[in-house]
Write a protein that holds these residues in place. Structure first.
Motif, short mmCIF file in Angstrom:
data_model
loop_
_atom_site.label_atom_id
_atom_site.label_comp_id
_atom_site.label_asym_id
_atom_site.label_seq_id
_atom_site.Cartn_x
_atom_site.Cartn_y
_atom_site.Cartn_z
N UNK A 1 13.46 13.41 2.48
CA UNK A 1 12.31 13.47 1.59
C UNK A 1 12.43 12.59 0.37
N UNK A 2 13.43 11.74 0.32
CA UNK A 2 13.61 10.83 -0.80
C UNK A 2 12.85 9.54 -0.50
N UNK A 3 12.36 8.90 -1.53
CA UNK A 3 11.76 7.57 -1.36
C UNK A 3 12.89 6.58 -1.55
N UNK A 4 13.29 5.93 -0.49
CA UNK A 4 14.46 5.07 -0.59
C UNK A 4 14.18 3.58 -0.70
N UNK A 5 13.35 3.05 0.17
CA UNK A 5 13.14 1.61 0.13
C UNK A 5 11.74 1.24 0.60
N UNK A 6 11.34 0.03 0.25
CA UNK A 6 10.03 -0.50 0.65
C UNK A 6 10.21 -1.25 1.96
N UNK A 7 9.37 -0.93 2.93
CA UNK A 7 9.43 -1.56 4.24
C UNK A 7 8.96 -3.01 4.21
N UNK A 8 8.20 -3.40 3.17
CA UNK A 8 7.71 -4.78 3.08
C UNK A 8 8.79 -5.70 2.51
N UNK A 9 9.30 -5.36 1.33
CA UNK A 9 10.25 -6.24 0.65
C UNK A 9 11.71 -5.83 0.84
N UNK A 10 11.96 -4.59 1.24
CA UNK A 10 13.32 -4.12 1.45
C UNK A 10 14.01 -3.63 0.20
N UNK A 11 13.30 -3.63 -0.94
CA UNK A 11 13.92 -3.21 -2.21
C UNK A 11 14.13 -1.70 -2.26
N UNK A 12 15.19 -1.31 -2.96
CA UNK A 12 15.42 0.11 -3.23
C UNK A 12 14.46 0.52 -4.34
N UNK A 13 13.60 1.47 -4.06
CA UNK A 13 12.51 1.80 -4.97
C UNK A 13 12.96 2.48 -6.25
N UNK A 14 14.03 3.25 -6.22
CA UNK A 14 14.50 3.88 -7.46
C UNK A 14 14.90 2.84 -8.50
N UNK A 15 15.38 1.70 -8.05
CA UNK A 15 15.75 0.62 -8.98
C UNK A 15 14.55 -0.26 -9.30
N UNK A 16 13.82 -0.69 -8.29
CA UNK A 16 12.72 -1.63 -8.50
C UNK A 16 11.63 -1.07 -9.41
N UNK A 17 11.34 0.21 -9.29
CA UNK A 17 10.26 0.80 -10.08
C UNK A 17 10.60 0.91 -11.57
N UNK A 18 11.86 0.74 -11.93
CA UNK A 18 12.28 0.79 -13.34
C UNK A 18 12.12 -0.56 -14.04
N UNK A 19 11.99 -1.62 -13.30
CA UNK A 19 11.94 -2.96 -13.89
C UNK A 19 10.49 -3.32 -14.16
N UNK A 20 10.12 -3.41 -15.43
CA UNK A 20 8.72 -3.62 -15.83
C UNK A 20 8.12 -4.88 -15.22
N UNK A 21 8.89 -5.92 -15.07
CA UNK A 21 8.37 -7.18 -14.56
C UNK A 21 8.24 -7.21 -13.03
N UNK A 22 8.79 -6.21 -12.35
CA UNK A 22 8.71 -6.21 -10.89
C UNK A 22 7.30 -5.84 -10.44
N UNK A 23 6.95 -6.29 -9.27
CA UNK A 23 5.61 -6.05 -8.73
C UNK A 23 5.73 -5.43 -7.34
N UNK A 24 4.74 -4.61 -7.00
CA UNK A 24 4.66 -4.08 -5.65
C UNK A 24 4.20 -5.19 -4.73
N UNK A 25 4.87 -5.40 -3.60
CA UNK A 25 4.47 -6.48 -2.70
C UNK A 25 3.11 -6.23 -2.04
N UNK A 26 2.64 -5.01 -2.10
CA UNK A 26 1.33 -4.66 -1.53
C UNK A 26 0.25 -4.58 -2.61
N UNK A 27 0.61 -4.90 -3.87
CA UNK A 27 -0.34 -4.93 -4.98
C UNK A 27 -0.77 -3.58 -5.51
N UNK A 28 0.00 -2.54 -5.28
CA UNK A 28 -0.38 -1.19 -5.71
C UNK A 28 -0.03 -0.91 -7.17
N UNK A 29 0.93 -1.63 -7.73
CA UNK A 29 1.28 -1.52 -9.14
C UNK A 29 1.85 -2.83 -9.63
#
Length: 94
Positions: A66-94
């Protein structure tokens, strides 16, 4: 000269200019960046982004717990990627 805070002792010190210390300055810059990643603002940003990711079909759970671990599009670990203000969702959701 700028005042800095030693992250281990929390003591203030004067940053001195030294042409031979560019590598060390980069290390301190990394330390400051890591401290910033644990700020309340960043934690709130992560919380908001992970809520969006949780609803996305591209977020994958590696361990089936039940953990959100990674993005299937870019392969990034979401717990880390979502903390970086300059990062973008590859699907344009944030």
């Amino acid at each position: 000269m700028a005042k800095k805070i030693n992250p281990w002792t929390l003591e203030t010190y004067e940053e001195k200019e030294c042409p031979d210390c560019e590598v060390d300055k980069a290390k301190w810059g990394l330390t400051d960046s890591i401290k910033m990643l644990n700020s309340d603002e960043v934690k709130q940003l992560q919380k908001e982004r992970l809520a969006i990711c949780k609803k996305c079909e591209h977020s994958k759970d590696l361990m089936g717990r039940g953990w959100i671990n990674y993005c299937d599009i870019c392969g990034c670990m979401l717990n880390a990627k979502t903390r970086i203000a300059s990062s973008k969702c590859p699907d344009g959701r944030w």
